[in-house]
Structure formats: structure tokens, C-alpha cells
Write an enzyme that holds these catalytic residues in place. Sequence first.
Site, PDB file in Angstrom:
ATOM      1  N   CYS A 164       0.456  -0.919  -0.125  1.00  0.00           N
ATOM      2  CA  CYS A 164      -0.082  -0.250   0.160  1.00  0.00           C
ATOM      3  C   CYS A 164       0.593   0.953   0.310  1.00  0.00           C
ATOM      4  CB  CYS A 164      -0.881   0.260   1.163  1.00  0.00           C
ATOM      5  SG  CYS A 164      -2.229  -1.241   1.488  1.00  0.00           S
TER       6      CYS A 164
ATOM      7  N   TRP B 217      -2.684  -2.043  -1.667  1.00  0.00           N
ATOM      8  CA  TRP B 217      -2.415  -3.580  -1.686  1.00  0.00           C
ATOM      9  C   TRP B 217      -3.372  -4.632  -1.370  1.00  0.00           C
ATOM     10  CZ3 TRP B 217       0.345  -8.161  -0.103  1.00  0.00           C
ATOM     11  CH2 TRP B 217       0.939  -9.020  -1.189  1.00  0.00           C
TER      12      TRP B 217
ATOM     13  N   ASN C 190      -1.051   1.905   5.679  1.00  0.00           N
ATOM     14  CA  ASN C 190      -0.094   0.766   5.052  1.00  0.00           C
ATOM     15  C   ASN C 190       0.546   0.416   6.115  1.00  0.00           C
ATOM     16  OD1 ASN C 190       1.919  -0.786   4.126  1.00  0.00           O
ATOM     17  ND2 ASN C 190       3.554   1.121   3.938  1.00  0.00           N
ATOM     18  N   GLY C 191       0.479  -1.198   6.048  1.00  0.00           N
ATOM     19  CA  GLY C 191       0.314  -2.396   6.999  1.00  0.00           C
ATOM     20  C   GLY C 191      -0.673  -3.502   8.196  1.00  0.00           C
TER      21      GLY C 191
ATOM     22  N   GLU D  39      17.762 -15.969 -11.292  1.00  0.00           N
ATOM     23  CA  GLU D  39      17.312 -14.398 -11.600  1.00  0.00           C
ATOM     24  C   GLU D  39      16.352 -14.769 -12.998  1.00  0.00           C
ATOM     25  OE1 GLU D  39      16.613 -12.004  -9.962  1.00  0.00           O
ATOM     26  OE2 GLU D  39      16.919 -10.665 -11.112  1.00  0.00           O
TER      27      GLU D  39
ATOM     28  N   LYS E 130      12.291 -13.576 -13.224  1.00  0.00           N
ATOM     29  CA  LYS E 130      12.067 -12.240 -14.245  1.00  0.00           C
ATOM     30  C   LYS E 130      10.587 -12.686 -15.099  1.00  0.00           C
ATOM     31  CE  LYS E 130      13.794  -9.918 -12.664  1.00  0.00           C
ATOM     32  NZ  LYS E 130      14.709  -9.830 -11.125  1.00  0.00           N
TER      33      LYS E 130
ATOM     34  N   GLU F 211       7.790 -13.429 -12.620  1.00  0.00           N
ATOM     35  CA  GLU F 211       7.247 -12.008 -12.467  1.00  0.00           C
ATOM     36  C   GLU F 211       6.534 -11.557 -13.342  1.00  0.00           C
ATOM     37  OE1 GLU F 211       8.717 -10.144  -9.626  1.00  0.00           O
ATOM     38  OE2 GLU F 211      10.674 -10.074 -11.005  1.00  0.00           O
TER      39      GLU F 211
ATOM     40  N   HIS G 249      17.918 -35.374 -11.450  1.00  0.00           N
ATOM     41  CA  HIS G 249      17.597 -36.010 -10.161  1.00  0.00           C
ATOM     42  C   HIS G 249      15.823 -35.932 -10.256  1.00  0.00           C
ATOM     43  CE1 HIS G 249      21.690 -37.295  -8.780  1.00  0.00           C
ATOM     44  NE2 HIS G 249      21.781 -36.390  -9.154  1.00  0.00           N
TER      45      HIS G 249
ATOM     46  N   LYS H 184       6.688  -3.627  -5.438  1.00  0.00           N
ATOM     47  CA  LYS H 184       7.615  -2.994  -5.680  1.00  0.00           C
ATOM     48  C   LYS H 184       8.261  -3.612  -3.945  1.00  0.00           C
ATOM     49  CE  LYS H 184      10.927  -2.045  -7.607  1.00  0.00           C
ATOM     50  NZ  LYS H 184      12.127  -2.814  -7.970  1.00  0.00           N
TER      51      LYS H 184
HETATM   52  O1  M6R Z   1      14.040  -4.483  -2.448  1.00  0.00           O
HETATM   53  P1  M6R Z   1      14.450  -5.804  -2.309  1.00  0.00           P
HETATM   54  O2  M6R Z   1      15.617  -5.548  -3.016  1.00  0.00           O
HETATM   55  O3  M6R Z   1      14.505  -6.425  -0.441  1.00  0.00           O
HETATM   56  O4  M6R Z   1      13.172  -6.879  -2.399  1.00  0.00           O
HETATM   57  C1  M6R Z   1      13.471  -8.582  -2.185  1.00  0.00           C
HETATM   58  C2  M6R Z   1      12.403  -8.765  -3.361  1.00  0.00           C
HETATM   59  O5  M6R Z   1      11.182  -8.299  -2.612  1.00  0.00           O
HETATM   60  C3  M6R Z   1      12.340  -8.058  -5.038  1.00  0.00           C
HETATM   61  O6  M6R Z   1      14.128  -8.533  -5.184  1.00  0.00           O
HETATM   62  C4  M6R Z   1      11.377  -8.928  -5.682  1.00  0.00           C
HETATM   63  O7  M6R Z   1      12.065 -10.715  -5.688  1.00  0.00           O
HETATM   64  C5  M6R Z   1      12.019  -8.301  -7.354  1.00  0.00           C
HETATM   65  N1  M6R Z   1      10.267  -7.923  -7.706  1.00  0.00           N
HETATM   66  C6  M6R Z   1      12.401  -9.443  -8.249  1.00  0.00           C
HETATM   67  O8  M6R Z   1      12.376  -8.971  -9.481  1.00  0.00           O
END
Ligand code: M6R
Length: 636
Positions: free
Chosen positions: A2, A74, A100-101, A508, A512, A515, A531, A631
Site C-alpha cells: 500500500c 495492495w 499501510n501495514g 534470476e 523475471k 513475475e 534428479h 515493489k
Molecule cells: O527491496 P528488496 O531488494 O528487499 O526486495 C526483495 C524482493 O521483494 C525483490 O527482489 C523481488 O523479488 C523483485 N520483484 C524481483 O524482481
Amino acid sequence: MCGIAGYLGPKTADSVLIVALERLKYRGYDSAGMAVMSEGEIHLRKAAGKLKHLADKLEAQPLSGHCGIAHTRWATHGPPTEANSHPHLSTDGRVAVVHNGIIENHEPLRRALKDQGGIFVSETDTEVIPQLISTLYRAGGDPLAAVRAAVARLEGSFAFAVVFADQPRRIIAVRQGSPLIIGKGKAYDPAEPNREGRTEVFTKGGSTAARELMIASDAPALLPHAQQVCFLEDGHLADLSDAGVAISTFAGVPVEAKFKPIEVTAEAVSKGSFDSFMAKEIAEQPTVLARLLESRLRTGASGVEIVEPDLGLDLKAVNHVVFLAAGTSWHAALLGKRFLEQLARIHVEVDISSEYRYRNPVASGGTLVVAISQSGETADTLAGLRLARAKFIPVVALVNVVTSTIARESNGVMPLLAGPEIGVASTKAYTAQVLALYLFALQVAKAKGLLTPEAEQQAIAAARALPEQVAATLRETEEEVCEAADLFASAQATVFLGRGGEHPTALEGALKLKEIAYVHAIGYPAGEFKHGPIALVTSHLPVVCMVPKDAMYEKMLSNLQEVRARSGRIITVGQKDDQHLRDLSDHLFGVRQAHDDLLQPILSVLPLQRYAYHVARRRDCDVDQPRNLAKSVTVE
Ligand code: M6R
């Protein structure tokens, strides 16, 4: 997660707040709303779904006041409906809150407030806040005292802002665990409110006492109005009015409001000529890496050398490092382990923050915790940091947002200097994290006397070659990446395989794709594939194999052959002039070769970032704001 915004000043609040919400969108949201004060009433507009729905409502029915609060939600408690979106009102409609929270004790509070006649209209935990404040306000008549008394009864981690119908030019903001920033802008005459143009600025050349005031979860949302910012601390509340900003503790002890110039620029938080923040941030990587590297180098008597970071620590005494991180930052941490083991020969653990925080970790004298986080606000990483500090383990933060909570609560900070990262998918912050960890490992090695001057010079030269190699790799792989994306955009699943330093790259690449393109993807250590997961291979499955020319090259070729033998579709990431590899591949993303193998993952990940981007585009996905994601994950 949020996002909160608030505005008090001469402009029409809705026009300022809708821009602020636009800038908070990247945090992740599924509904939005606004409350603006006018003629002794609180006026609400809310909409489920995209922010545009709220903007359309405001266009049709503008709000006319100059003080208001707003929110991007959110969903946690209750689906993303209009009824559940913020602001939430007290039963009498005289108190509104954005939050927020999470309020952990919302159920008993809700029951108690209902017994007192409160009527709840949402499924949210938030709604107890305005109800509680309203009850206390009616009993005592003092808004600040009511907020303080309410906060004393709330459990959890939160930030919220509250307005009262009979306090038309006042916002009270509270922080306990979730970020909140106060912005101060131009001076104006509060006696001359703007009732004419919707965006007209009324200032009096700085001659009057009142200044435009804002609050927000994140600094970009304060732009372009705020010129100075103040970070509210946990356990503090801020009272914003035409008289200015008064900060105090929950117990009522006054605290000095320390404002400093806002550092983020409007340009840094705009897409420029790019179609998305993700595309812009991928393209920024050469600049970001060059800036980070040069900030860590100094020309001394014996030439260029790596600067010891001012972490307030004796790096020589460190013999055990624990990395704490989540998501993409955790992938960077996996590479950090390789760097420290290889260069500094120390024992390293890599922990997922949400796991570490609930364990009882063992600490010895030489243990150092390194918290890695782009945002510096990830709730689990922050909790892990606090646990470590409670055990008297020193903590260093590797963060992009240096004003973040994780940075402020750590003993030392290593900044990434990557500039604001707005796209939900982390790209430039990831490659900056990997380079920063390489430099950190070199520094630890140097402190321990394990880095010869020659080796230091070689490492610096390898790192200095990176920005140009990154630019070239992005340029040279684009066509092949687009072709592969055309071919595989409709694939149901994708597998990424790598060994050694390319195992984190495989993880990674898979993250990507998951997500932003919503493709089921797994990253796997290539040696482990047979395995179990090899059973997934069919002629429809794209398998991305990381095959740089390193010590694992032959092993990777064998793994690739195993997939080929089962008709899997092979995409490889390897050296661009590796003809043998090209012959074995359906598609080769030909990357440049790093001068130090340890740095190769920075180059290998680039076509995977672009591949995810192109697949997402072809699947009509919103690459900057993927569904369900936030984010900064500021709740558990
Ligand atoms: O702000 P942070 O690096 O602590 O965030 C960690 C993860 O939430 C963040 O890397 C998330 O996995 C990204 N959306 C990946 O692209």
C-alpha cells in the site's frame, strides 16, 4: 504494498494527490481512493482496479478542497473491492484514515467497537482505526490525544494518516514499522485558498508562514511539490497544519523535525523515451555500474585502488558472513557467497530473510550480517536485521535507498547508487548488487592480506571493462532475444539451468519470467536436473542453459546434451563466437566474456532480463506493475 499520500496547501488536493498516487503505483496496488476536506465534510472517491478508474471518477466529479489523503491498496484483508479500498471512515463519517501495514489485533478491536455501536462496511483490518479514533475523539475532543490513545491500542506494523471533518486543514500521520516521509514545499498564504483553477499554484514569494506540506510512503510521490523531506521515525507522529509540522513521540514528547533537501528528481522517476520503467532501467545498467565502481575507487600513491568502505568495522576480524535477503536480492547474495569464499576465504551463509527471522541463529565473535535490499524496506529483511542486532551481531546494509529503514538501522551502509528503481522487476539494482558484492569481497580480502596489488589491479580492470561490455551485450543480444521471444512467448513453462556462478543467474532468469510474463519457470542447478525435473522435458519445453566459457563449460555441455536427447528446445547463453555452442542451440544469446569469471553473471543475466521483458510484452502483460506484486514488500 500500500501507498499513502497526503496534501495540505493552496492547490486543489485531488490534482496533487492523483499524481502522487501515480508515483506510488509501482509499489503494487489493486484499488485506490482519496478523501478531501471541504465545507466541514470529508468527501470520498474510490475505485477498484487501475488508478485510471479513480482518475476517471475524479474527472467526472472533482473534489474541491485543499487538504486530503489518498491511498493505493495492495489487498491483504479482503479482496480488492471498492468497499475495501481506502480511505476508510468512522461510522459517523467524521474521521478518515489511509493505512499501510497490518493491524494484528483488528478482530478483538472490531468486536469491541461493534459492541459500542460501530458499523463496519469493509473486510479490512484498517477500518478499526478510524472507528477507534472517532470513539476516542468524541470522548475527549482532542484529535492528537485521540490518535495517541488509539495507537496505544493497535498491534502490528503500520503507518497511517488521519483527517477529521472538523479540522479541515490538518493531517495527523503515524509511523510504527512502515515507512512515511514528510515533504515541505513552497510558501503560500493560507488565507487565500485557490478556488479557481484546479492546478493553479498560489504562492506569495515566500513571504508568508505556511508552506505546502505532503506526506507519502515514498519520496517520488512528493514530487514536484516538495523541496525538503523529513523521515518520520517509528514511534513518532506528525501533526501537519498551516502552522507547520510538529513531530512528537507516541508518548507526547516533542521531537525536532529534521528536513533536508529532496534528492530524487522528477526526471529520475519518469520513463523518458522508454515504453516502461523496466526497459529504461535495463538500459541504464552501463551508467549505474560505472557510477558505482568509480565511487569505490581512489587514485592513491600506488595507482588506482579499491576504497575501504567506512562501515565502522574491522573487516580483518570478520570470519563469518551471513547474507540476509529476499527475491532477487537473495540471488545476488548467492553470488556474494562465491565472491567471499573465493577471494577472502571466509565462511558464508546465505539466508532467506523470512526464514532467518524465525530461527535462533548462532553468532560468534567474527560474525557479520549483510542485509541486502534494493528498497531497504523489505519487512522480513528488516526483522532479520533487528534479530541480528539484538544478538549484538554487527549489520551492514547493501541498499539502493540510503534513507530507508534498513539503512538507518544498520551499523554501516554500502549504497548501490543505482537511482530509483520503479519497475517491480529488479534489474539495474541486481547487477549493481552483484558488482557491489564483488567489490566488498575484494575489500575483505585486502583487509585480510589475501589480495596482492597485482590481483587488485586485475580485478579493477575487469570491473572497469564491465559498463562497455554490458552496453555491447545488450545491443548484440537483442535481435536473437526477440526471435526467441517470438517463438516461445506462448510456452507454458520454461526451465533455466546453470552451474556455479550461473546457478543464481538461472534462478534470476526464471524469477523475471515468472513475475512479469506469468510463465511458470524454474531455475535449477544443472547438475541436479537429472534428479527429477528432467522428467518435465518435452519438445515443447524451452530450456535456457547458461554456458559461459568457464570451469563448468564441459559439464554444462553434457547437461545441454541430456536435454537435447529428450527433444527439449535449447536456448543458450554463452560466448557470442562459440560456434560449437551455437551448433548445439536453437538460439544462442551471445554475451561478452568478462575479464574475471566471477563477474560473468552480470553479463549473462542481461539477455534474460530482456527475454522476460519481450515475452511479457508478447503476452500483453504490464511489465512495470505485474499482477499481485508489490515493489517493496513491507508486510510479512
Ligand atoms: O527491496 P528488496 O531488494 O528487499 O526486495 C526483495 C524482493 O521483494 C525483490 O527482489 C523481488 O523479488 C523483485 N520483484 C524481483 O524482481
